[in-house]
Design an enzyme around this catalytic site. Structure first.
Site, PDB file in Angstrom:
ATOM      1  N   LYS A   1      16.452  76.597   0.018  1.00  0.00           N
ATOM      2  CA  LYS A   1      16.796  77.987  -0.285  1.00  0.00           C
ATOM      3  C   LYS A   1      17.534  77.998  -1.617  1.00  0.00           C
ATOM      4  CE  LYS A   1      21.159  78.821   1.971  1.00  0.00           C
ATOM      5  NZ  LYS A   1      21.841  79.467   3.059  1.00  0.00           N
TER       6      LYS A   1
ATOM      7  N   LEU B   1      28.451  78.292   8.948  1.00  0.00           N
ATOM      8  CA  LEU B   1      28.473  78.321   7.480  1.00  0.00           C
ATOM      9  C   LEU B   1      27.058  78.199   6.925  1.00  0.00           C
ATOM     10  CD1 LEU B   1      31.390  75.762   6.932  1.00  0.00           C
ATOM     11  CD2 LEU B   1      31.551  78.237   7.279  1.00  0.00           C
TER      12      LEU B   1
ATOM     13  N   CYS C   1      19.171  72.851   9.260  1.00  0.00           N
ATOM     14  CA  CYS C   1      19.746  73.409  10.500  1.00  0.00           C
ATOM     15  C   CYS C   1      18.754  74.161  11.383  1.00  0.00           C
ATOM     16  CB  CYS C   1      20.893  74.338  10.154  1.00  0.00           C
ATOM     17  SG  CYS C   1      22.123  73.539   9.124  1.00  0.00           S
TER      18      CYS C   1
ATOM     19  N   ARG D   1      17.133  68.543   2.023  1.00  0.00           N
ATOM     20  CA  ARG D   1      16.950  67.966   3.364  1.00  0.00           C
ATOM     21  C   ARG D   1      16.072  68.891   4.202  1.00  0.00           C
ATOM     22  NH1 ARG D   1      22.600  67.432   5.759  1.00  0.00           N
ATOM     23  NH2 ARG D   1      22.861  69.293   4.491  1.00  0.00           N
TER      24      ARG D   1
HETATM   25  C1  UGA Z   1      21.932  78.354   8.875  1.00  0.00           C
HETATM   26  C2  UGA Z   1      22.636  79.572   9.500  1.00  0.00           C
HETATM   27  O1  UGA Z   1      22.287  80.737   8.750  1.00  0.00           O
HETATM   28  C3  UGA Z   1      24.151  79.377   9.488  1.00  0.00           C
HETATM   29  O2  UGA Z   1      24.783  80.468  10.137  1.00  0.00           O
HETATM   30  C4  UGA Z   1      24.482  78.076  10.243  1.00  0.00           C
HETATM   31  O3  UGA Z   1      25.869  77.817  10.229  1.00  0.00           O
HETATM   32  C5  UGA Z   1      23.767  76.911   9.555  1.00  0.00           C
HETATM   33  O4  UGA Z   1      22.349  77.167   9.566  1.00  0.00           O
HETATM   34  C6  UGA Z   1      24.097  75.666  10.346  1.00  0.00           C
HETATM   35  O5  UGA Z   1      23.657  75.556  11.484  1.00  0.00           O
HETATM   36  O6  UGA Z   1      24.897  74.845   9.851  1.00  0.00           O
HETATM   37  P1  UGA Z   1      21.464  77.532   6.359  1.00  0.00           P
HETATM   38  O7  UGA Z   1      20.682  76.430   6.980  1.00  0.00           O
HETATM   39  O8  UGA Z   1      22.422  77.220   5.275  1.00  0.00           O
HETATM   40  O9  UGA Z   1      22.318  78.295   7.499  1.00  0.00           O
HETATM   41  O10 UGA Z   1      20.391  78.539   5.773  1.00  0.00           O
HETATM   42  P2  UGA Z   1      19.908  80.033   6.061  1.00  0.00           P
HETATM   43  O11 UGA Z   1      20.523  80.943   5.103  1.00  0.00           O
HETATM   44  O12 UGA Z   1      20.033  80.356   7.496  1.00  0.00           O
HETATM   45  O13 UGA Z   1      18.342  79.895   5.689  1.00  0.00           O
HETATM   46  C7  UGA Z   1      17.488  79.043   6.449  1.00  0.00           C
HETATM   47  C8  UGA Z   1      16.069  79.185   5.998  1.00  0.00           C
HETATM   48  O14 UGA Z   1      15.540  80.466   6.338  1.00  0.00           O
HETATM   49  C9  UGA Z   1      15.843  79.034   4.490  1.00  0.00           C
HETATM   50  O15 UGA Z   1      14.697  78.228   4.275  1.00  0.00           O
HETATM   51  C10 UGA Z   1      15.583  80.460   4.024  1.00  0.00           C
HETATM   52  O16 UGA Z   1      14.803  80.521   2.866  1.00  0.00           O
HETATM   53  C11 UGA Z   1      14.836  81.013   5.224  1.00  0.00           C
HETATM   54  N1  UGA Z   1      14.853  82.499   5.305  1.00  0.00           N
HETATM   55  C12 UGA Z   1      16.041  83.170   5.434  1.00  0.00           C
HETATM   56  C13 UGA Z   1      13.658  83.205   5.290  1.00  0.00           C
HETATM   57  O17 UGA Z   1      12.557  82.618   5.195  1.00  0.00           O
HETATM   58  N2  UGA Z   1      13.684  84.585   5.400  1.00  0.00           N
HETATM   59  C14 UGA Z   1      14.841  85.252   5.523  1.00  0.00           C
HETATM   60  O18 UGA Z   1      14.809  86.505   5.626  1.00  0.00           O
HETATM   61  C15 UGA Z   1      16.053  84.537   5.535  1.00  0.00           C
END
Ligand code: UGA
Length: 441
Positions: free
Chosen positions: A325, A158, A265, A332
């Site tokens: 994000k 998620l 995460c 966190r």
């Molecule tokens: C992430 C995973 O995407 C989920 O599938 C997983 O279930 C979750 O961790 C978990 O382990 O519980 P999340 O931490 O909510 O989800 O956030 P993401 O959407 O993965 O983004 C993580 C970071 O990457 C953010 O700081 C976002 O800004 C950054 N990001 C994302 C980028 O810098 N570039 C991108 O192209 C995409």
């Protein structure tokens, strides 16, 4: 197990980002669901429908299912003991060594083992190192409980901000157990027959979760690494992303260059995976590079600002974005916190603005609260930018994309923008009179 509608489910860690979504969505599917948590004050609020964090679509689900009494909140461990299925959704934060701290998972297992009133399926949703389920099962066997408590590893995927829709439309359901029928039973609880199921072993399920998050992190560090070359060779990393991402073997997701990944995460799981390699006597050279590139992005953005301003001491700097994000109020392990701390450490006067975190009282800054005491909180980006000598964009909130750049330039003492999310259009920023610096453009 009884038919759908009478199965009693408990969710441990039921007020967390994963547990609350799990509990509310299962209740919505018709299960009698008890969300168990030990935080009394948050439980009382949740019982009134006031949730501890913002997640799209979640409050409606919680309120609806509280009213229908399919969802209950409790701190009474006996209620967990009555459940036929217990989902473990507690956190596994990083220890100082980088290893995942599984003590909360173990505490739930112990509570279930002590309080169970009937045989139950114990389903680990939390992200745990490979081998955890087998180790826990060994403990249950030694307690003579192997027939009573059956372990299943069912990692969650998620994303914060879209967790409810991710729950209802997952790309796959992964379930690992000692026997495939048990794993399938858990996978089928989600009642999503069109979704591919990966029925596998405990260990495979555990590693699939780490591999998924590490791969996403790798894509981000890959594009960030390329952005350094793109920026120096007249390329635009966004065009590179478009051209590469259209290849279906690569795909466009997680290829946005910027300040890097953060949050509760990706970083934690990457660190834990590196430690797991270490314990196995293997070197994780690629994963370590993913980590290093990510750390480097933050340093590089601050150095850029520092260079352009000829030092940060006494400078008024604006930071747009605190959450890790957009579409979440979660800070966190957000990259913004250590970056602000670094700016303050260099003597900058920092004003922050985040659409969902308007005052410090709305933010659980945890250990960072003291470090951030000197920060000024602004209600809107224009207020934050007024009199500023440099503006740093750190979270890709859609609201920032549509800012009036002419107004921004007029309000700033020096219209210097370091856009850590490549939100603004360079030509428009130039026309507005901003000194604009993006990432790899
Ligand atoms: C992430 C995973 O995407 C989920 O599938 C997983 O279930 C979750 O961790 C978990 O382990 O519980 P999340 O931490 O909510 O989800 O956030 P993401 O959407 O993965 O983004 C993580 C970071 O990457 C953010 O700081 C976002 O800004 C950054 N990001 C994302 C980028 O810098 N570039 C991108 O192209 C995409």
């Amino acid at each position: 197990m009884g038919r759908k509608g009478i199965i009693k489910i408990a969710v441990a860690g039921g007020l967390g980002h994963i547990g609350l979504v799990q509990a509310a969505c299962l209740a919505e599917k018709g299960y009698l669901t008890v969300a168990f948590d030990s935080d009394q004050s948050k439980l009382l609020k949740a019982q009134q429908g006031q949730l501890p964090f913002i997640e799209a679509g979640l409050d409606e689900l919680v309120i609806k299912n509280l009213r229908s009494e399919r969802l209950q909140f409790t701190s009474d461990v006996d209620q967990v003991g009555e459940a036929e299925v217990v989902f473990v959704c507690v956190g596994t934060p990083s220890l100082p060594s980088g290893e995942a701290d599984t003590s909360s998972v173990e505490a739930v297992v112990e509570a279930v083992a002590r309080n169970r009133q009937k045989p139950c399926l114990l389903v680990i949703r939390s992200t745990v190192p490979v081998g955890t389920a087998r180790r826990i099962n060994g403990g249950l066997e030694r307690m003579g409980l192997s027939g009573e408590v059956t372990l299943v590893s069912n990692p969650e995927f998620l994303r914060e901000g879209s967790a409810v829709s991710d729950f209802n439309q997952p790309a796959r359901i992964v379930a690992g157990a000692e026997d495939s029928l048990t794993a399938e039973r858990v996978a089928r609880l989600y009642a999503l027959p069109q979704v591919p199921m990966v029925i596998t072993s405990w260990e495979n399920a555990e590693l699939i979760k780490y591999a998924s998050n590490a791969f996403l992190a790798m894509k981000i560090s890959f594009i960030n690494e390329l952005s350094r070359l793109a920026g120096k060779t007249g390329c635009d990393i966004r065009e590179i992303k478009r051209g590469v991402g259209l290849d279906p073997r690569v795909g466009p997701c997680f290829l946005d260059a910027g300040v890097g990944f953060s949050g509760p995460c990706l970083e934690k799981d990457l660190r834990s995976l590196i430690c797991q390699f270490d314990h196995a006597g293997e070197k994780a050279a690629l994963l370590q590079a993913v980590w290093d590139v990510n750390e480097g992005q933050r340093v590089r953005l601050i150095e850029k600002l520092e260079r352009e301003l000829g030092g940060l001491s006494g400078r008024k700097v604006t930071v747009l974005g605190l959450a890790f994000k957009p579409h979440t109020d979660d800070v966190r392990n957000s990259h913004s916190l250590p970056m602000i701390k670094r700016l303050l450490g260099k003597g900058a006067r920092v004003t922050v603005q985040d659409p969902w975190l308007i005052t410090p009282s709305r933010v659980d800054l945890g250990g960072a609260a003291r470090d951030l005491e000197a920060v000024v909180w602004a209600k809107c980006p224009y207020e934050a930018a007024t009199g500023s000598e440099g503006l740093l964009v750190l979270t890709d909130w859609p609201q920032y994309r549509s800012l009036d750049l002419v107004r921004l330039a007029d309000l700033m003492k020096r219209p210097l923008v370091v856009d850590g999310r490549n939100l603004f259009d360079r030509a428009e920023a130039d026309r507005a009179g901003l000194e604009y610096h993006g990432v790899g453009i």
